[in-house]
Design a protein around this motif. Structure first.
Motif: not given
Length: 440
Positions: A332-347
C-alpha cells in the motif's frame, strides 16, 4: 584457546582434493538418486499408496519453490494469464512458506501450498539428498491428496531439481518444465529432465515473466501472444491487494504527509553486493528533498540497520519505516508513492508491478549475459515503461559477466547524478494508470 574442528585442521590441499572429488561425484550420484527415486515412487503408486490422477475438470499445479519476494512477483502475470485462459480450471500453487502469504491473497488461485523446505540450494550431493527428503516430507504432509492434470515448473535454472521431484510425486501425467539445455552454457544436468514429460528448450534471452508465460504457451495453456506483453504491464491482483489496506490510517501511523508527494527509498538488499553506498544514497535523497519530496526509508527486519544509517546521514527529515509494516502494508505504501528508488530487491518488484515510477540499481552492466542471475534484461521489475534500470558502466576486476563479490563492489561505480537523472526521466513519462477497483 578455542579448539579447532577436524575440518579446520585439515590442510588446504586436502580440502581442495575433497571438493574436486565431490564435484566429480555430484553428477553420477544425482543420476543414481534420480533412478532410485523414480522406481520407488512408481512402486508406491502401483501399490496405490500414492494417489492416481482422478480430476473431473482441468486441474493445474504450478511448482515455483522460491522464498524470494521478487521471484514471487515475477510469476504473478503467469497466474493471471492462466486464469484468463482457463476460467473454469482449478489452479493450485506450491511455494516455500516465506512467499505463500502474498500468493494466498490472489483470487486467481484456488489453493496455495506453503511448504517448509529451507532456502539453501542443493549445491552438493549431500544437500541434494537432504533437500529431496524435505520435499518428500512436505509432499506427504501437505500435498498427497492433490492430483493435477498438468504441472508447470517455471523455474529456469535455480534449484530446479527439488521442483521436479515434487512434480513427479504428484503423479500428474504432464510435467512441463525447462530442460537443462535451455540455459546456454549450463552444466550437464539431464537427470532433471528425467522427471519431465515436456522438457522445453526455448526461452533464452526473455524477461523472466515472459519466459514463464512462454512455458505455459508451449504447453498450450495460454495464447502465444501473452508472452510479448507479460513483462510490460501492471499486475491487477497486486493492485487489489495493496488497495485493500486502509491507506489513511497507515499514513497517519507512519507519519507520512498526504499533502505532498513522497519518494520511497529502499537502500537494503538480500545480498551485500547489491547494497549501494550510504553516502551515494544520501546525496540522491538530499536532491530529492530539495525537489519537494518527502523521503520515506523502507526496509525489512533483516536490513533495517542499512536504512537507519542512511537516516542518520541525511537527518531527521526522513521517515524511517524499518520493519514496521507487513508485506501488504508495504505494498500500500509503494502504491501511493510518487517515486521509488532501490536496489534489485523485493520492494522494487512490487513498486514496478503496481505501476509506480521506479529506478532500480543493478550490479551487472548492460549488454552482458541476458540469462545471467543479475541481468537487468532478465529480472528487471515489471511495469509499463515506468521502471528504469541503473547499471554500472563496467565491471571491477576480477568480475566479468556479473558481480560475484561478497560486498558492495561493481555497484559502487554507479554515480548519484546518474540515479537522479533516471528518477527525473521516469517522472516525466506518461501518467500512472488508474487503480484497479476492489473485487475480483
Amino acid at each position: 584457546m578455542e579448539r579447532k574442528s577436524w575440518r579446520q585442521r585439515m590442510p588446504r590441499s586436502v580440502k581442495r582434493r575433497v571438493r574436486s572429488i565431490g564435484r566429480r561425484l555430484g553428477y553420477p550420484m544425482r543420476l543414481v538418486l534420480t533412478s532410485i527415486f523414480r522406481h520407488g515412487v512408481d512402486a508406491l503408486r502401483a501399490l496405490r499408496i500414492l494417489p492416481q490422477n482422478r480430476s473431473d475438470r482441468l486441474h493445474l499445479l504450478i511448482v515455483h519453490l522460491t522464498s524470494h519476494l521478487g521471484d514471487t512477483v515475477l510469476v504473478m502475470p503467469l497466474i493471471e494469464e492462466l486464469r484468463a485462459a482457463n476460467p473454469d480450471a482449478r489452479i493450485e500453487f506450491a511455494v516455500e512458506e516465506a512467499a505463500a502469504d502474498l500468493l494466498s491473497r490472489m483470487p486467481e488461485l484456488d489453493h496455495v501450498y506453503a511448504l517448509p523446505l529451507g532456502q539453501d540450494p542443493p549445491t552438493t550431493p549431500w544437500k541434494t539428498v537432504r533437500r529431496s527428503l524435505r520435499v518428500i516430507q512436505a509432499y506427504w504432509h501437505f500435498m498427497r491428496e492433490t492430483s493435477p492434470d498438468v504441472c508447470l515448473l517455471p523455474r529456469w535454472d535455480d534449484d530446479q531439481y527439488r521442483s521436479t521431484l515434487l512434480a513427479y510425486l504428484t503423479g500428474t501425467p504432464r510435467r512441463v518444465g525447462f530442460s537443462w539445455k535451455a540455459v546456454p552454457g549450463a552444466a550437464r544436468a539431464d537427470y532433471r529432465d528425467a522427471f519431465l514429460t515436456d522438457a522445453i528448450s526455448g526461452g533464452s534471452g526473455l524477461h523472466e515473466a515472459a519466459r514463464f508465460c512462454f512455458l505455459a504457451a508451449e504447453a498450450g495453456l495460454v495464447p502465444q501472444a501473452t508472452v510479448d506483453h507479460a513483462h510490460s504491464r501492471v499486475v491487477p491482483s497486486l493492485q487489489r491487494i495493496a488497495a485493500a489496506e486502509d491507506w489513511m490510517r497507515l499514513a497517519m501511523l507512519l507519519g507520512i504527509e498526504n499533502s505532498r508527494p513522497f519518494a520511497v527509498i529502499s537502500p537494503g538488499a538480500s545480498m551485500p553486493r547489491r547494497i549501494w553506498p550510504t553516502s551515494s544514497w544520501a546525496e540522491v535523497c538530499t536532491q530529492l528533498a530539495t525537489m519537494g519530496f518527502q523521503i520515506v526509508l523502507l526496509s525489512g527486519h533483516s536490513d533495517k540497520q542499512v536504512a537507519r544509517r542512511l537516516q542518520e546521514e541525511i537527518g531527521k527529515g526522513a521517515v524511517l519505516v524499518a520493519g514496521q509494516t507487513n508485506l501488504m502494508e508495504s505494498a500500500a505504501l509503494l502504491q501511493h508513492a510518487s517515486l521509488f528508488l532501490g536496489s534489485d530487491s523485493g520492494p522494487g518488484h512490487i513498486a514496478g508491478a503496481l505501476g509506480t515510477p521506479a529506478v532500480i540499481l543493478f550490479v551487472t552492466p548492460h549488454g552482458r549475459d541476458p540469462d545471467g542471475a543479475s541481468s537487468s534484461d532478465r529480472i528487471r521489475p515489471l511495469g509499463p515503461g515506468r521502471v528504469m534500470c541503473c547499471c554500472p558502466p563496467a565491471s571491477l576486476s576480477p568480475c566479468e559477466s556479473t558481480c560475484h563479490a561478497a560486498y558492495a563492489h561493481c555497484i559502487t561505480l554507479i554515480r548519484p547524478d546518474a540515479v537522479l537523472a533516471a528518477a527525473i526521466a521516469v517522472l516525466q513519462r506518461e501518467q500512472r494508470p488508474k487503480r484497479v477497483p476492489m473485487g475480483r
